[in-house]
Design an enzyme around this catalytic site. Sequence first.
Site, mmCIF file in Angstrom:
data_model
loop_
_atom_site.group_PDB
_atom_site.id
_atom_site.type_symbol
_atom_site.label_atom_id
_atom_site.label_comp_id
_atom_site.label_asym_id
_atom_site.label_seq_id
_atom_site.Cartn_x
_atom_site.Cartn_y
_atom_site.Cartn_z
ATOM 1 N N VAL A 1 -4.683 -3.228 4.067
ATOM 2 C CA VAL A 1 -3.711 -3.216 5.155
ATOM 3 C C VAL A 1 -4.397 -3.857 6.358
ATOM 4 C CG1 VAL A 1 -2.196 -1.785 6.567
ATOM 5 C CG2 VAL A 1 -2.765 -1.054 4.240
ATOM 6 N N ILE A 2 -3.847 -4.976 6.803
ATOM 7 C CA ILE A 2 -4.420 -5.702 7.932
ATOM 8 C C ILE A 2 -3.534 -5.483 9.153
ATOM 9 C CG2 ILE A 2 -5.071 -7.971 8.830
ATOM 10 C CD1 ILE A 2 -5.578 -8.849 5.923
ATOM 11 N N ALA B 1 0.816 -1.219 0.000
ATOM 12 C CA ALA B 1 0.000 0.000 0.000
ATOM 13 C C ALA B 1 0.849 1.268 0.000
ATOM 14 C CB ALA B 1 -0.944 -0.014 1.201
ATOM 15 N N LEU B 2 2.011 1.235 0.630
ATOM 16 C CA LEU B 2 2.863 2.428 0.646
ATOM 17 C C LEU B 2 3.352 2.816 -0.747
ATOM 18 C CD1 LEU B 2 5.098 2.114 3.825
ATOM 19 C CD2 LEU B 2 3.371 3.834 3.336
ATOM 20 N N HIS C 1 3.572 -0.902 12.620
ATOM 21 C CA HIS C 1 3.708 -0.764 11.168
ATOM 22 C C HIS C 1 2.361 -0.506 10.489
ATOM 23 C CE1 HIS C 1 5.715 -1.201 7.332
ATOM 24 N NE2 HIS C 1 4.836 -2.117 6.954
ATOM 25 N N GLU D 1 0.861 -7.182 14.669
ATOM 26 C CA GLU D 1 1.247 -7.041 16.070
ATOM 27 C C GLU D 1 2.149 -5.841 16.316
ATOM 28 O OE1 GLU D 1 2.901 -10.747 17.345
ATOM 29 O OE2 GLU D 1 1.152 -11.877 16.689
#
Length: 112
Positions: free
Chosen positions: A35-36, A4-5, A42, A39
């Site tokens: 985007v999921i 995505a970036l 990021h 943890e």
Amino acid sequence: MPGALEIPSTIALAEEAGRYPTAPRYDGYVALGCVIRGETYHFEIVSDQSAAGIMLLGTRGVIIGNGILTVEDEDQAWARARLSEGDKGGGAARACMDLIALKKRLRVGLGE
């Protein structure tokens, strides 16, 4: 593209290439991705910066329908993406088409 970036950069490259006579020119773009949350932090960076990059291009006159999903898990992604449920990709495409039409109406109003 890898993620995505890179979507805003890819759109910017396509816009720049469109200035050359032999390259294709596009009236608008539809940014699709997912985007999921993981943890780490990021997720926040990728979500915020991909949206910021798309908004920056938009303020410079590049037409983009933003269909990048930011979700907690895969189930949420499917719920937002399915035609029968959220259809966010279709919504992004419709937003792009609406902006293209608006741009054309504004140009006519300005006598271009």
